[in-house]
Design an enzyme around this catalytic site. Structure first.
Site, PDB file in Angstrom:
ATOM      1  N   SER A  97       0.862  -1.285  -0.067  1.00 37.38           N
ATOM      2  CA  SER A  97      -0.140   0.026  -0.031  1.00 37.38           C
ATOM      3  C   SER A  97       0.765   1.181  -0.023  1.00 37.38           C
ATOM      4  O   SER A  97       1.752   1.429   0.747  1.00 37.38           O
ATOM      5  CB  SER A  97      -0.837   0.031   1.290  1.00 37.38           C
ATOM      6  OG  SER A  97      -1.576   1.262   1.307  1.00 37.38           O
ATOM      7  N   THR A 115      -8.720  -1.364   4.066  1.00 36.37           N
ATOM      8  CA  THR A 115      -8.587  -2.057   2.774  1.00 36.37           C
ATOM      9  C   THR A 115      -8.915  -3.772   3.110  1.00 36.37           C
ATOM     10  O   THR A 115      -9.387  -4.413   3.700  1.00 36.37           O
ATOM     11  CB  THR A 115      -7.310  -1.707   2.130  1.00 36.37           C
ATOM     12  OG1 THR A 115      -7.332  -2.055   0.860  1.00 36.37           O
ATOM     13  CG2 THR A 115      -6.129  -2.545   3.073  1.00 36.37           C
ATOM     14  N   LYS A 169     -13.367  -4.603   4.254  1.00 40.15           N
ATOM     15  CA  LYS A 169     -14.339  -3.302   4.233  1.00 40.15           C
ATOM     16  C   LYS A 169     -15.753  -3.770   4.723  1.00 40.15           C
ATOM     17  O   LYS A 169     -16.423  -2.866   5.050  1.00 40.15           O
ATOM     18  CB  LYS A 169     -14.065  -2.948   2.914  1.00 40.15           C
ATOM     19  CG  LYS A 169     -12.772  -2.411   2.428  1.00 40.15           C
ATOM     20  CD  LYS A 169     -13.189  -1.994   1.126  1.00 40.15           C
ATOM     21  CE  LYS A 169     -11.469  -1.439   0.661  1.00 40.15           C
ATOM     22  NZ  LYS A 169     -11.623  -0.500  -0.590  1.00 40.15           N
ATOM     23  N   ASP A 186     -14.243   5.488  -0.993  1.00 42.30           N
ATOM     24  CA  ASP A 186     -14.100   4.790  -2.270  1.00 42.30           C
ATOM     25  C   ASP A 186     -14.678   5.244  -3.427  1.00 42.30           C
ATOM     26  O   ASP A 186     -14.295   5.480  -4.302  1.00 42.30           O
ATOM     27  CB  ASP A 186     -14.202   3.322  -2.108  1.00 42.30           C
ATOM     28  CG  ASP A 186     -13.019   2.663  -1.312  1.00 42.30           C
ATOM     29  OD1 ASP A 186     -11.791   3.305  -1.569  1.00 42.30           O
ATOM     30  OD2 ASP A 186     -13.029   1.607  -0.981  1.00 42.30           O
TER      31      ASP A 186
END
Length: 243
Positions: free
Chosen positions: A14, A60, A64, A100
């Site tokens: 990430s 993530t 989620k 998102d």
């Protein structure tokens, strides 16, 4: 001291930690930090919550949806989507948001053309729910693609020439192709992809996944998930500062 972080599993790939470290440095926020909370099971989240100075979290793959029972409240959009990627620590408890959707829409819209009327969403995890929400908002018909047969979905084996030609927008919401497994890609009949297609990959590390490279070699327009990451991160920062 204000501590932020990313909740996920096997998340060394990430860019979030680096993104926020740079942001804090530029803003002169020496008492702010961002770290990875790499959990092998969502039940370990309780030990994260027991730590001091936590102010906000991103979430993530694969948590989620799994994180929702730990929260005290959901923002209406996150509730409608059914997935959370941002947690606000407020006086009234933990509140879940989904940024998102915001990040995806902002990054997708510049690439959309009038013929992008139908989309395939590869994967059915938490990230895919935000993608479907945005496509529905934009009036783009969409169908999930999964390894397992479910009603109103395709399996990868069902993706024939006609299906690919009927869906000029294809979005990868699976982790296939994420660093270090950069040779992996969804099992598509890539030979049927053409110049009218737009391939979007939520992955941004590597910058050009095998999925995007294969599509580009067929003449498709491609876009990775870096702008989505930046968009959702900025929206998360805004939420954390309005607790």
């Amino acid at each position: 001291m204000r501590r932020f972080g990313l909740l996920g599993k096997n998340i060394s790939y990430s860019f979030s930690e680096g993104y926020f470290a740079k942001k804090f440095e530029e803003l002169g926020l020496l008492d702010h930090s961002y770290e990875n909370f790499d959990l092998q099971d969502i039940r370990e989240f309780s030990s994260v919550l027991a730590q001091d100075y936590l102010t906000g979290l991103n979430v993530t793959i694969p948590y989620k949806q799994a994180v929702i029972p730990f929260l005290d409240e959901l923002d209406p959009k996150a509730e409608k989507i059914g997935a959370v990627n941002t947690i606000q620590f407020s006086p009234s408890g933990l509140k879940g948001f989904n940024t998102d959707a915001y990040g995806f829409q902002k990054s997708l819209e510049p690439y959309l053309r009038p013929h992008h009327k139908n989309a395939l969403i590869l994967g059915t995890g938490g990230a895919s729910k935000a993608i479907r929400f945005v496509l529905n908002e934009l009036g783009i018909a969409n169908t999930f693609v999964s390894r397992h047969k479910k009603q109103n979905q395709y399996t990868y084996e069902e993706l024939n020439e006609q299906v690919i030609k009927d869906n000029q927008l294809i979005i990868n919401c699976t982790p296939l192709g994420t660093y270090p497994d950069i040779e992996d890609k969804p099992k598509l009949p890539y030979k049927h992809i053409g110049a009218g297609h737009l391939l979007y990959d939520l992955i941004y590390n590597p910058e050009k996944t095998a999925f995007l490279s294969k599509g580009e070699s067929q003449g498709a327009t491609i876009c990775n998930g870096l702008k989505m990451l930046e968009g959702q991160a900025e929206k998360a920062w805004e939420i954390w500062n309005n607790a």
